[in-house]
Design an enzyme around this catalytic site. Sequence first.
Site, PDB file in Angstrom:
ATOM      1  N   SER A   1       0.826  -1.208   0.000  1.00  0.00           N
ATOM      2  CA  SER A   1       0.000   0.000   0.000  1.00  0.00           C
ATOM      3  C   SER A   1       0.852   1.246   0.000  1.00  0.00           C
ATOM      4  O   SER A   1       1.928   1.272   0.583  1.00  0.00           O
ATOM      5  CB  SER A   1      -0.913   0.040   1.226  1.00  0.00           C
ATOM      6  OG  SER A   1      -1.593   1.298   1.248  1.00  0.00           O
TER       7      SER A   1
ATOM      8  N   LYS B   1      -4.097  -6.551   3.898  1.00  0.00           N
ATOM      9  CA  LYS B   1      -4.164  -5.441   2.938  1.00  0.00           C
ATOM     10  C   LYS B   1      -5.618  -5.121   2.586  1.00  0.00           C
ATOM     11  O   LYS B   1      -6.004  -3.953   2.450  1.00  0.00           O
ATOM     12  CB  LYS B   1      -3.371  -5.786   1.669  1.00  0.00           C
ATOM     13  CG  LYS B   1      -3.556  -4.812   0.503  1.00  0.00           C
ATOM     14  CD  LYS B   1      -2.902  -3.473   0.785  1.00  0.00           C
ATOM     15  CE  LYS B   1      -3.387  -2.318  -0.080  1.00  0.00           C
ATOM     16  NZ  LYS B   1      -3.444  -2.513  -1.506  1.00  0.00           N
TER      17      LYS B   1
ATOM     18  N   HIS C   1      -7.085  -3.224   5.360  1.00  0.00           N
ATOM     19  CA  HIS C   1      -6.533  -1.861   5.243  1.00  0.00           C
ATOM     20  C   HIS C   1      -7.366  -1.058   4.244  1.00  0.00           C
ATOM     21  O   HIS C   1      -7.774   0.067   4.517  1.00  0.00           O
ATOM     22  CB  HIS C   1      -5.066  -1.934   4.800  1.00  0.00           C
ATOM     23  CG  HIS C   1      -4.530  -0.636   4.271  1.00  0.00           C
ATOM     24  ND1 HIS C   1      -4.847  -0.160   3.009  1.00  0.00           N
ATOM     25  CD2 HIS C   1      -3.746   0.318   4.831  1.00  0.00           C
ATOM     26  CE1 HIS C   1      -4.276   1.007   2.827  1.00  0.00           C
ATOM     27  NE2 HIS C   1      -3.592   1.314   3.915  1.00  0.00           N
ATOM     28  N   ASN C   2      -7.620  -1.618   3.096  1.00  0.00           N
ATOM     29  CA  ASN C   2      -8.370  -0.881   2.073  1.00  0.00           C
ATOM     30  C   ASN C   2      -9.807  -0.607   2.515  1.00  0.00           C
ATOM     31  O   ASN C   2     -10.355   0.447   2.234  1.00  0.00           O
ATOM     32  CB  ASN C   2      -8.387  -1.667   0.753  1.00  0.00           C
ATOM     33  CG  ASN C   2      -7.085  -1.523  -0.002  1.00  0.00           C
ATOM     34  OD1 ASN C   2      -6.045  -1.299   0.600  1.00  0.00           O
ATOM     35  ND2 ASN C   2      -7.137  -1.671  -1.306  1.00  0.00           N
TER      36      ASN C   2
ATOM     37  N   GLU D   1      -9.716   2.158   4.784  1.00  0.00           N
ATOM     38  CA  GLU D   1      -9.469   3.367   3.966  1.00  0.00           C
ATOM     39  C   GLU D   1     -10.788   3.913   3.400  1.00  0.00           C
ATOM     40  O   GLU D   1     -11.023   5.131   3.425  1.00  0.00           O
ATOM     41  CB  GLU D   1      -8.498   2.977   2.844  1.00  0.00           C
ATOM     42  CG  GLU D   1      -8.185   4.032   1.838  1.00  0.00           C
ATOM     43  CD  GLU D   1      -7.316   3.447   0.713  1.00  0.00           C
ATOM     44  OE1 GLU D   1      -6.339   2.719   1.008  1.00  0.00           O
ATOM     45  OE2 GLU D   1      -7.615   3.694  -0.461  1.00  0.00           O
TER      46      GLU D   1
END
Length: 496
Positions: A141, A198, A201-202, A205
Amino acid sequence: MTDATSPSPERSSDGRDVGLVGLAVMGQNLVLNLAEHGYRVSVYNRTTETTDEFVARQEFGDHIVGYETIEQMVASLSRPRRIILLVKAGVVVDKVIESLTPFLDDGDIIIDGGNSLYTDSTRRQTALADHGIHFVGAGVSGGEEGARNGPSIMPGGASQAWPHIKDMLQAISAKAGPGQDEPCCDWVGPEGAGHYVKMIHNGIEYGDMQVLAEAYALMSAQGQSNSEMATTFDQWNQGRLKSYLVEITSEILAHTDDDGVSTIDVILDAAGQKGTGKWTVISAMELGQPMMLVAEAVGARMVSSFVETRAQAQQLLPGPTDGAGSDLELTLDDIGDAIYAAKLISYAQGFMTLDAASSEFEWNLDLGSVAKLWRAGCIIRAVFLDDIARAYAEQPDLENLLFDPFFVDALSSAVGGLRRTVVAATAAGLAVPAYASALTFYDGFRTARGSANLIQAQRDYFGAHTYERLDKPRGEWFHTDWVGSGGAAVSGSYSA
Ligand code: 2AM
């Protein structure tokens, strides 16, 4: 720290250090980053012109060499070969792996640095293990800038690969910590754990972006100019909300086109998405985890895409009769609190999901270490990830992030502003799905005796699904004959 002229620690004499397939923007920047750290990179791209142009343009001399075929690229590498893939997620990854494997040997390593779905990474690791190849699914990222100057890297999969790739991936990753020397790259876990982290994480986000978009909507409704809002976001970026997304929001709001018009004012309000937010929500749902703020953020992007329909609806469907926004009396402190409290709740939901995934897939994730990986390099980087890392460092078995004393204090002081913001926005007819969702989760979560007794009664009524009773031990199930003789509860070994 190495530089372009110093040898890399893992360099062996008989070949080049690392191969990379896929020279789109992320791939090119990662290659430059590797070369800058002294690694000799062999690159291959399906379209050879891209390879040729890139190699001709770069400044690292023979640290970067292009090859016309995958076979030549593989042959140039020292063993165990380390090959990073940065190609389009999905079937392309499988195709590229298929074309690589005939040229690989036992112990060689493939690192997929794309945005692959974690279940694909788990499948690929298993399939490649049969050929003696170590597969690593690494979440990367930080976008283009991160890839060039230091991304957050979340590797998982075949742990045998880690000693061979650790120094290299940590060298090119972002650094965080008091001395800014702690790499934002560490081994996450087996199978698709890296890509899973990940993905979460997104998802987070998506939530962070929606939380900021709602603040922008409320401040706009109160008549603030873009430059005033830019200043407010900049001030927020000096304190507890300090983060990459708050920083760029300030810069975006201050930006004008060449003709002096605010760029933000001419951008169509229809948000795109590539799917990682949706994947996050699907996975959370599958694991029984209410990652509702992110779900609202995904939903809000969907609603935003109904551009023409929303214009029609605005003509048809009334809002509050006293006029949207006109009586919106919120201070900037209230809105700042709303952002902060909503983020605390969203991250708590995200870590609940990670915890559940860790148990379900037996990944043994270190949640504090995950928080550390997100401190720098990635899009959600923020000061308060230090607080999450510290919470898990102090209490590795912390049942819920919201139980950590820091979170209790932080929420206690910010939730009043969140509540005032939701009340005022709702009264004014302004949509604040992320704030409302965060607040209602918070209120439900802190309610020891809720209303699901009624849900259980309804389920038992129409489907004889049975229920547990407050006056009997947990695990004993009862059924009531609701329409029959007096509705007596019948105990028994029912399955719910
Ligand atoms: P290209 O430059 O030849 O299009 C992101 O799209 C990256 O994935 C690019 O490097 C692209 O190569 C590569 N890519 C896309 N489809 C591919 C395929 N079927 N085989 C190999 N590489 C592919």
